[in-house]
Design a protein around this motif. Structure first.
Motif, PDB file in Angstrom:
ATOM      1  N   HIS A 272       0.826  -1.217   0.000  1.00  0.00           N
ATOM      2  CA  HIS A 272       0.000   0.000   0.000  1.00  0.00           C
ATOM      3  C   HIS A 272       0.862   1.270   0.000  1.00  0.00           C
ATOM      4  CE1 HIS A 272      -3.682  -2.315   0.599  1.00  0.00           C
ATOM      5  NE2 HIS A 272      -2.967  -3.079   1.403  1.00  0.00           N
ATOM      6  N   ARG A 273       2.066   1.143  -0.511  1.00  0.00           N
ATOM      7  CA  ARG A 273       3.042   2.230  -0.475  1.00  0.00           C
ATOM      8  C   ARG A 273       2.515   3.530  -1.087  1.00  0.00           C
ATOM      9  NH1 ARG A 273       8.700   0.489  -2.873  1.00  0.00           N
ATOM     10  NH2 ARG A 273       7.271  -0.656  -4.191  1.00  0.00           N
ATOM     11  N   THR A 274       1.837   3.444  -2.226  1.00  0.00           N
ATOM     12  CA  THR A 274       1.372   4.654  -2.902  1.00  0.00           C
ATOM     13  C   THR A 274       0.408   5.432  -2.015  1.00  0.00           C
ATOM     14  OG1 THR A 274       1.567   3.423  -4.957  1.00  0.00           O
ATOM     15  CG2 THR A 274       0.395   5.521  -5.067  1.00  0.00           C
ATOM     16  N   GLU A 275      -0.558   4.718  -1.457  1.00  0.00           N
ATOM     17  CA  GLU A 275      -1.531   5.386  -0.572  1.00  0.00           C
ATOM     18  C   GLU A 275      -0.846   5.953   0.679  1.00  0.00           C
ATOM     19  OE1 GLU A 275      -4.853   2.976   0.824  1.00  0.00           O
ATOM     20  OE2 GLU A 275      -5.302   4.472   2.365  1.00  0.00           O
ATOM     21  N   LEU A 276       0.026   5.168   1.291  1.00  0.00           N
ATOM     22  CA  LEU A 276       0.654   5.590   2.550  1.00  0.00           C
ATOM     23  C   LEU A 276       1.619   6.761   2.339  1.00  0.00           C
ATOM     24  CD1 LEU A 276       1.142   2.062   4.098  1.00  0.00           C
ATOM     25  CD2 LEU A 276      -0.252   3.888   5.094  1.00  0.00           C
ATOM     26  N   ASN A 277       2.394   6.693   1.270  1.00  0.00           N
ATOM     27  CA  ASN A 277       3.362   7.772   1.019  1.00  0.00           C
ATOM     28  C   ASN A 277       2.687   9.103   0.710  1.00  0.00           C
ATOM     29  OD1 ASN A 277       5.549   6.181   1.556  1.00  0.00           O
ATOM     30  ND2 ASN A 277       6.079   5.787  -0.583  1.00  0.00           N
ATOM     31  N   ALA A 278       1.420   9.019   0.273  1.00  0.00           N
ATOM     32  CA  ALA A 278       0.690  10.257  -0.035  1.00  0.00           C
ATOM     33  C   ALA A 278       0.177  10.952   1.230  1.00  0.00           C
ATOM     34  CB  ALA A 278      -0.467   9.946  -0.975  1.00  0.00           C
ATOM     35  N   ILE A 279       0.215  10.254   2.367  1.00  0.00           N
ATOM     36  CA  ILE A 279      -0.251  10.857   3.627  1.00  0.00           C
ATOM     37  C   ILE A 279       0.918  11.576   4.292  1.00  0.00           C
ATOM     38  CG2 ILE A 279      -1.327  10.414   5.880  1.00  0.00           C
ATOM     39  CD1 ILE A 279      -2.431   7.767   4.665  1.00  0.00           C
ATOM     40  N   GLU A 280       0.833  12.890   4.380  1.00  0.00           N
ATOM     41  CA  GLU A 280       1.963  13.671   4.906  1.00  0.00           C
ATOM     42  C   GLU A 280       2.059  13.626   6.424  1.00  0.00           C
ATOM     43  OE1 GLU A 280       2.130  17.580   3.239  1.00  0.00           O
ATOM     44  OE2 GLU A 280       2.187  16.787   1.187  1.00  0.00           O
ATOM     45  N   ASN A 281       0.902  13.678   7.076  1.00  0.00           N
ATOM     46  CA  ASN A 281       0.891  13.681   8.535  1.00  0.00           C
ATOM     47  C   ASN A 281       1.302  12.294   9.062  1.00  0.00           C
ATOM     48  OD1 ASN A 281      -0.504  13.091  11.193  1.00  0.00           O
ATOM     49  ND2 ASN A 281      -0.791  15.306  11.040  1.00  0.00           N
ATOM     50  N   GLU A 282       2.387  12.253   9.843  1.00  0.00           N
ATOM     51  CA  GLU A 282       2.951  10.979  10.311  1.00  0.00           C
ATOM     52  C   GLU A 282       1.956  10.158  11.127  1.00  0.00           C
ATOM     53  OE1 GLU A 282       5.925   9.014  10.051  1.00  0.00           O
ATOM     54  OE2 GLU A 282       6.000  10.270   8.267  1.00  0.00           O
ATOM     55  N   GLU A 283       1.205  10.872  11.994  1.00  0.00           N
ATOM     56  CA  GLU A 283       0.256  10.146  12.845  1.00  0.00           C
ATOM     57  C   GLU A 283      -0.863   9.532  12.005  1.00  0.00           C
ATOM     58  OE1 GLU A 283      -0.737  12.022  16.520  1.00  0.00           O
ATOM     59  OE2 GLU A 283      -2.498  10.747  16.799  1.00  0.00           O
ATOM     60  N   GLU A 284      -1.313  10.277  11.009  1.00  0.00           N
ATOM     61  CA  GLU A 284      -2.372   9.758  10.128  1.00  0.00           C
ATOM     62  C   GLU A 284      -1.862   8.564   9.320  1.00  0.00           C
ATOM     63  OE1 GLU A 284      -5.593  10.563  10.166  1.00  0.00           O
ATOM     64  OE2 GLU A 284      -4.983  11.814  11.866  1.00  0.00           O
ATOM     65  N   LYS A 285      -0.607   8.663   8.893  1.00  0.00           N
ATOM     66  CA  LYS A 285       0.004   7.556   8.135  1.00  0.00           C
ATOM     67  C   LYS A 285       0.082   6.293   9.005  1.00  0.00           C
ATOM     68  CE  LYS A 285       3.567   8.685   5.622  1.00  0.00           C
ATOM     69  NZ  LYS A 285       4.887   8.854   4.972  1.00  0.00           N
ATOM     70  N   TYR A 286       0.481   6.505  10.243  1.00  0.00           N
ATOM     71  CA  TYR A 286       0.606   5.432  11.230  1.00  0.00           C
ATOM     72  C   TYR A 286      -0.758   4.771  11.469  1.00  0.00           C
ATOM     73  CZ  TYR A 286       1.694   3.914  16.145  1.00  0.00           C
ATOM     74  OH  TYR A 286       1.866   3.255  17.327  1.00  0.00           O
ATOM     75  N   LYS A 287      -1.790   5.599  11.606  1.00  0.00           N
ATOM     76  CA  LYS A 287      -3.134   5.062  11.837  1.00  0.00           C
ATOM     77  C   LYS A 287      -3.634   4.284  10.608  1.00  0.00           C
ATOM     78  CE  LYS A 287      -5.916   7.725  14.642  1.00  0.00           C
ATOM     79  NZ  LYS A 287      -6.578   8.970  15.088  1.00  0.00           N
ATOM     80  N   ARG A 288      -3.341   4.811   9.456  1.00  0.00           N
ATOM     81  CA  ARG A 288      -3.776   4.132   8.230  1.00  0.00           C
ATOM     82  C   ARG A 288      -3.058   2.790   8.061  1.00  0.00           C
ATOM     83  NH1 ARG A 288      -7.744   2.485   5.585  1.00  0.00           N
ATOM     84  NH2 ARG A 288      -7.472   2.306   3.344  1.00  0.00           N
ATOM     85  N   LEU A 289      -1.781   2.749   8.438  1.00  0.00           N
ATOM     86  CA  LEU A 289      -1.049   1.480   8.351  1.00  0.00           C
ATOM     87  C   LEU A 289      -1.654   0.448   9.308  1.00  0.00           C
ATOM     88  CD1 LEU A 289       1.203  -0.266   7.149  1.00  0.00           C
ATOM     89  CD2 LEU A 289       2.800   0.761   8.792  1.00  0.00           C
ATOM     90  N   VAL A 290      -2.090   0.900  10.469  1.00  0.00           N
ATOM     91  CA  VAL A 290      -2.782   0.002  11.407  1.00  0.00           C
ATOM     92  C   VAL A 290      -4.015  -0.596  10.721  1.00  0.00           C
ATOM     93  CG1 VAL A 290      -4.204  -0.034  13.512  1.00  0.00           C
ATOM     94  CG2 VAL A 290      -1.961   1.075  13.555  1.00  0.00           C
ATOM     95  N   GLU A 291      -4.794   0.263  10.045  1.00  0.00           N
ATOM     96  CA  GLU A 291      -6.016  -0.210   9.365  1.00  0.00           C
ATOM     97  C   GLU A 291      -5.683  -1.168   8.222  1.00  0.00           C
ATOM     98  OE1 GLU A 291      -8.408   3.999  10.210  1.00  0.00           O
ATOM     99  OE2 GLU A 291      -7.940   3.413   8.161  1.00  0.00           O
ATOM    100  N   LEU A 292      -4.688  -0.786   7.432  1.00  0.00           N
ATOM    101  CA  LEU A 292      -4.321  -1.635   6.284  1.00  0.00           C
ATOM    102  C   LEU A 292      -3.730  -2.962   6.751  1.00  0.00           C
ATOM    103  CD1 LEU A 292      -2.842   1.130   3.952  1.00  0.00           C
ATOM    104  CD2 LEU A 292      -4.951  -0.172   3.570  1.00  0.00           C
TER     105      LEU A 292
END
Ligand code: CO
Length: 209
Positions: free
Chosen positions: A129-149
């Motif tokens: 899911h690199r493309t989706e995750l790398n597009a999230i600039e806010n680190e905390e939001e990226k972290y939360k999204r990785l938890v979901e993915l």
């Protein structure tokens, strides 16, 4: 937690149960028929039974670091097999949680020894899911999204097992991806379209007739 206090707590719990129902432990000893298999994180803050309001007998539980469903993990595979083929659970839940230390560690480059192969499964989720995750600039939001993915990918790993596929075809077992938000205490249903996911992977992962 004080060790002596634990035994005191246990005595109080037994008395409480027996006051409400003198037959409680007799009935409990007769066997189990849980309808739910819960796969969650070992994190001490994410207490499986308490957060879903389950009583003894309600849920078959498997916990490990970052709620991983690894196909070479004999423990997880045995739990799934037993819960599905023998206990005939109706639902399988993979429950992740925000602020998961395992997921956080997989976002960093530190060498963690024996944890490296374990956490590599989460790095694989990141790669997929690199493309989706790398597009999230806010680190905390990226972290939360990785938890979901990660929850989503572990649900897919559940679907790859022969016994779950068989149980889906023969009796309609369902798989659910949830996240526990430690910050609010709330459970979030990721509403993963289980049938669609299964359809999407069946070309490659289908097992059995
Ligand atoms: Co965790």
């Amino acid at each position: 937690m004080d060790i002596k206090q634990i035994f005191e707590n246990n005595r109080n719990w037994v008395n409480d149960k027996l006051n409400k129902d003198p037959n409680y432990f007799n009935e409990l000893s007769e066997g189990q028929s849980p309808q739910l298999l819960y796969i969650g994180c070992s994190d001490s803050r994410v207490t499986a039974e308490e957060l879903i309001g389950a009583n003894p007998g309600d849920a078959f539980v498997h916990r490990n670091i970052a709620n991983m469903v690894s196909n070479l993990d004999l423990s997880a595979m045995s739990v799934i097999n037993y819960a599905v083929a023998q206990l005939k659970v109706k639902h399988i839940v993979v429950c992740g949680h925000y602020y998961c230390g395992g997921v956080k560690a997989a976002m960093q480059s530190q060498d963690l020894g024996i944890l490296n192969p374990w956490l590599r499964g989460i790095r694989d989720v990141y790669r997929i899911h690199r493309t989706e995750l790398n597009a999230i600039e806010n680190e905390e939001e990226k972290y939360k999204r990785l938890v979901e993915l990660n929850v989503q990918e572990q649900c897919i790993n559940v679907l790859k097992t022969a016994e779950v596929q068989l149980a889906y075809r023969s009796r309609g077992i369902s798989v659910h991806g949830w996240v526990f938000d430690i910050h609010s205490g709330r459970l979030i249903d990721l509403e993963i379209d289980f049938a669609k996911k299964l359809e999407g992977i069946s070309e490659i992962y289908r097992l059995g007739e």
